[in-house]
Write an enzyme that holds these catalytic residues in place. Sequence first.
Site, PDB file in Angstrom:
ATOM      1  N   HIS A  48       0.790  -1.120   0.004  1.00  0.00           N
ATOM      2  CA  HIS A  48      -0.126  -0.211   0.180  1.00  0.00           C
ATOM      3  C   HIS A  48       0.825   1.123  -0.129  1.00  0.00           C
ATOM      4  O   HIS A  48       0.590   2.179  -0.702  1.00  0.00           O
ATOM      5  CB  HIS A  48      -0.944   0.096   1.343  1.00  0.00           C
ATOM      6  N   GLU A  51       2.217   1.878  -3.600  1.00  0.00           N
ATOM      7  CA  GLU A  51       0.994   2.514  -4.388  1.00  0.00           C
ATOM      8  C   GLU A  51       0.994   3.892  -4.137  1.00  0.00           C
ATOM      9  O   GLU A  51       0.977   4.703  -5.204  1.00  0.00           O
ATOM     10  CB  GLU A  51      -0.346   1.914  -3.986  1.00  0.00           C
ATOM     11  N   HIS A  52       1.340   4.642  -3.240  1.00  0.00           N
ATOM     12  CA  HIS A  52       1.548   5.888  -2.851  1.00  0.00           C
ATOM     13  C   HIS A  52       3.078   6.344  -3.384  1.00  0.00           C
ATOM     14  O   HIS A  52       2.878   7.165  -4.140  1.00  0.00           O
ATOM     15  CB  HIS A  52       1.578   6.368  -1.446  1.00  0.00           C
ATOM     16  N   GLU A 126      -3.442   8.431   7.284  1.00  0.00           N
ATOM     17  CA  GLU A 126      -4.500   7.467   6.709  1.00  0.00           C
ATOM     18  C   GLU A 126      -4.658   6.529   7.820  1.00  0.00           C
ATOM     19  O   GLU A 126      -5.888   5.907   7.948  1.00  0.00           O
ATOM     20  CB  GLU A 126      -4.143   6.977   5.069  1.00  0.00           C
TER      21      GLU A 126
END
Length: 413
Positions: A48, A51-52, A126
């Site tokens: 994840h 992905e950023h 997040e």
Amino acid sequence: MVKFNRFTLNNGLRVIVHEDHTTPMAVLNILYDVGARDEDPDKTGFAHLFEHLMFGGSVNIPDYDQPLQRVGGENNAFTSNDITNYYITLPSANIETAFWLESDRMLSLAFSKKSLEVQRNVVIEEFKQRYLNQPYGDVWLRLRPMVYKKHPYQWATIGKEIKHIEDVKIEDVKAFFKKHYNPQNAIMVIGGDVKTEEAMKLAEKWFGPIPAGEKYHRNLPQESEQHEERRETVVAKVPLNDVYIAFQMGSRLDDSYYTAELISDILSRGNSSRLYRNLVKEKQLFSEVHAYMTGSLDKGMFVFEGKPLENVSIETAEAAIWEELERLKKETIPADELTKVKNKVESTMIFSEMALLDKAMNLASFELLGEADLLNHETAKHLAVTAEQIKELTNKLFIKKNSSTLIYLAEKS
């Protein structure tokens, strides 16, 4: 029927082209065969975080979004426990911009400490906002480790804990990229107003020169069958009590998958579904109640979730869900109810084949499952499910010793 052509570059990149000349748009979708299940248990949240990082600029293109906006394009991405998927939609006349952008970051991400710092902070924020400080936000952080004791599905895509993200070093990131982000580990779908010959030329031009990289062979510990009931109760700052019951089920490629999908529709799809009709409308026990599946590539979860009304005890609510399951286990589903649910599935499939981006994502997903053409047989597999198979599977899945129950109790002020 979704028609497509396919070819593979010498470096192992699989390419699928779906020509659709009814639209002036094009989509370029790249699925990387890497998800949270491929992480080290002591270094979770990497897929994840990555992905950023993929939007933090590559060696030749310091700003990913700017060139895309100039040609009227949009992009996004998502990570799951199984895959990481990136997509660009733009006017088909500008499709080469998408090839240029995606190939440059596959070839060489700009691994700067600054980019890592920025994205690390975004992910930590997040984690706090969506998972720790939101009512029920930590449900997957709690439920997954109850259901999975061996398999890496035991952590959510965000990661096990914030500390894993805080401790990420640039060397870790580079190693993860080298291992997973290469042509052999990717599937690219080009869809829309594009000719296959043109797509082949562009794929060869932009992706052909990228080194194949080493092939990653997955060898994950598989989850054992569950043989005992698992329970956890948490008192939390939530507006209403909430009950989750998760059952282990087969993988996405298991024969029982389509039967399970129909069961979730019978129970929970729309206002005529059993859970809504019986537990929300008639008995008025829940404000909302749902049944859904994770559809994981390895052993999945079949989950029930319900928020009882304030005057209803958790025990009553839980018993009501089990009562619905017992009914499904004992009685054969009436033919008209089964037909109705199958018709809904069929219309959904037809509808999802209309949107260009959905088609591109679906083709990539099915290619990962073994063959993109499987997409064209989905409806038939659902329609072939019998009432007997439904009864059989409910009796196998929905038993106490295959259940993990998580209860949220609202803090009394």
